[in-house]
Design a protein around this motif. Structure first.
Motif, short mmCIF file in Angstrom:
data_model
loop_
_atom_site.label_atom_id
_atom_site.label_comp_id
_atom_site.label_asym_id
_atom_site.label_seq_id
_atom_site.Cartn_x
_atom_site.Cartn_y
_atom_site.Cartn_z
N LYS A 9 76.21 -19.97 22.11
CA LYS A 9 74.80 -19.93 21.67
C LYS A 9 74.68 -19.50 20.20
CE LYS A 9 72.77 -19.17 26.24
NZ LYS A 9 71.92 -18.29 27.09
N TRP B 210 70.13 -27.60 24.46
CA TRP B 210 69.89 -26.84 25.69
C TRP B 210 69.75 -27.72 26.91
CZ3 TRP B 210 65.54 -27.41 28.70
CH2 TRP B 210 64.45 -28.05 28.14
N TYR C 151 61.94 -26.40 20.96
CA TYR C 151 62.28 -24.99 20.72
C TYR C 151 61.70 -24.08 21.80
CZ TYR C 151 62.21 -20.28 18.95
OH TYR C 151 62.36 -18.91 18.86
N GLN D 220 63.90 -22.20 24.77
CA GLN D 220 64.08 -20.75 24.79
C GLN D 220 63.83 -20.16 26.18
OE1 GLN D 220 65.91 -20.71 22.06
NE2 GLN D 220 65.13 -18.67 21.62
N PRO E 180 68.13 -19.73 26.15
CA PRO E 180 67.76 -19.06 24.89
C PRO E 180 68.90 -18.99 23.89
CG PRO E 180 67.95 -17.48 26.69
CD PRO E 180 68.04 -18.84 27.31
N TYR F 296 68.20 -18.39 17.40
CA TYR F 296 67.97 -19.02 16.10
C TYR F 296 67.35 -18.02 15.12
CZ TYR F 296 68.54 -23.39 18.73
OH TYR F 296 69.03 -24.40 19.51
#
Length: 486
Positions: A303, A367, A420, A424, A428, A431
């Motif tokens: 991540k 993701w 985004y 998340q 998650p 960023y």
């Protein structure tokens, strides 16, 4: 070699395979706008928009499914490869046969010459038949072979374009009774564009045909059903993407008055090409990053790695955005030498920013790919497509191609934001929004100043670019050195 260095190495090679062919193709834009003119260039651009949609439909998400399934279970790698190849080959041949049977009514409905539709169908089929061989190169980390074949394809295309437009007219004029005069028609220059593309696609398939033997034609129904289930949302997302990317040219053709439509499509499509620099960067990066995402999905620090990659993609994208806008007056004279096309330059900053948003979206989309939630990619892309269609229908009758550019930015910007926030919740990733947002705001602000306020003043624009590069260096120099030392 660190994961970053390996990623950058592969991205560079894939970038070479993308940038060089596109750069050679861009070489043809000045030739096209000069020889074809606004109307014929508009015909070419609108038909190519249909081909973009056709490419997505004929590959029906198998490219992404291929990557996922060969990494998901290594023991099934061979059967996954052969099943995907068999599926694509059969579906492509069926599509081609059926469409050729109805090509005349299809041409009438779409308002193109039957000849052009025939060329388009053959190009679609040939390009679909090389999808899996090219994916095989990427999946097996053979970027150099991928690059060589891609570049050769465009060299062939370029060579035949130069022959048809620069050599053939002289041969036909010099020998009126020769073979050359029988195949030359000044009034039908658009056909030569498609013939050159067709020849290049055919030769490429011939070069890649040994991979058909290597992979083989075997078919496993269970594997195929699993791949289709995974690929269906990808197909929906792809169709939505093609709507975002290409339907502006199509809708301009059909929504504007017939006496100006093709010319408006022509000038819009030509100036749209100035956004190619961002597209090249984003495409090259995506080609390198997609296998990387899957291969490192199970790493402990995956991540954080994804977050770092997205930040630096944004940094480089912001530099490209500002650079192209600062030197847009230079680029327009090189790529679009006919001043009749320049009235559409107002769309260039909008298209560049839209393509930057799209590139960021591709990075954020990790993701749902690594968690097998590809349906969310379809949902997000459909939202983008709805925005594209709605705004194009609403704005084209009022402000013509400016409405299409605004629709593109609205669609890609919305997709970026949605990906985004939804991502998340499910996967998650940390960023650094402060830095990413800061670079975007400064780049967009400087670009707006250069284009709208100082109207292309090279001295002021160059100063703004240097200041932005200095800001990046100050903010990121420590992390740059840390990555390079790994």
């Amino acid at each position: 070699m660190s994961v970053f260095k390996k990623l950058f190495k592969q991205t560079f090679i894939y970038g070479l395979a993308t940038v060089l062919p596109r750069a050679l193709a861009i070489f043809l834009v000045p030739l096209y706008v000069t020889v074809l003119g606004k109307e014929q260039y508009g015909i070419y651009a609108s038909l190519m928009a249909f081909l973009i949609l056709g490419n997505v439909v004929l590959s029906y998400g198998m490219e992404t499914a291929f990557f996922r399934f060969i990494n998901k279970d290594k023991s099934k790698k061979a059967i996954v490869q052969s099943t995907a190849l068999t599926s694509l080959t059969i579906s492509t041949l069926l599509f081609l046969g059926l469409c050729l049977l109805v090509r005349e009514p299809m041409a009438t409905f779409l308002e193109f010459k039957t000849e052009y539709v025939t060329y388009g169908l053959l190009i679609l089929a040939l390009d679909a038949l090389v999808v899996l061989p090219f994916v095989w190169f990427r999946a097996n980390e053979r970027p150099m072979r991928y690059a060589i074949v891609k570049i050769f394809n465009v060299l062939v295309n370029l060579g035949f374009n130069l022959f048809f437009f620069l050599v053939l007219p002289g041969l036909a004029t010099g020998s009126p009774d020769s073979f050359w005069s029988t195949i030359y028609s000044e009034e039908n220059n658009v056909a030569y564009v498609f013939i050159a593309n067709l020849i290049a696609s055919g030769i490429t398939l011939l070069i890649l045909s040994p991979l058909y033997v290597k992979i083989g034609f075997k078919f496993n129904t269970d594997v195929w059903k699993q791949m289709l289930k995974y690929a269906l949302p990808v197909l929906i997302a792809g169709i939505a993407f093609s709507i975002n990317e290409a339907f502006d040219k199509i809708l301009l053709k059909y929504l504007l008055p017939s006496d100006i439509a093709e010319a408006e499509v022509g000038i819009y499509a030509a100036c749209y090409k100035l956004g190619v620099f961002m597209t090249l960067f984003a495409t090259a990066f995506r080609l390198g990053i997609e296998p990387f995402f899957f291969n490192h999905a199970h790493n402990e620090n995956a991540k954080q790695t994804y977050a770092t990659i997205t930040k630096y993609f944004t940094v480089f994208g912001c530099v490209i955005l500002l650079f192209v806008i600062v030197y847009i007056d230079v680029f327009k004279r090189i790529l679009i030498p006919e001043s009749d096309f320049w009235e559409a330059l107002v769309i260039v900053p909008i298209i560049l920013l839209a393509n930057l948003c799209l590139g960021i979206y591709h990075n954020l989309s990790v993701w749902y790919k690594v968690t097998d939630r590809t349906k969310f990619g379809a949902y997000i892309s459909v939202v983008g497509a709805i925005i594209t269609l709605a705004l194009n229908f609403a704005l084209i009758p009022i402000i013509s191609y400016k409405g299409s550019a605004i629709a593109t930015l609205a669609a890609y910007g919305t997709m970026m934001v949605l990906s985004y926030f939804i991502g998340q919740k499910h996967y998650p990733v940390p960023y650094n929004l402060k830095k990413i947002g800061g670079f975007l705001v400064v780049s967009i602000s400087f670009s707006a100043l250069s284009f709208y306020v100082f109207e292309g003043n090279l001295m002021i624009g160059t100063t703004l670019l240097l200041v932005f590069l200095l800001l990046i260096y100050v903010a990121e120099r420590k992390e740059f050195y840390r990555i390079l030392r790994k």
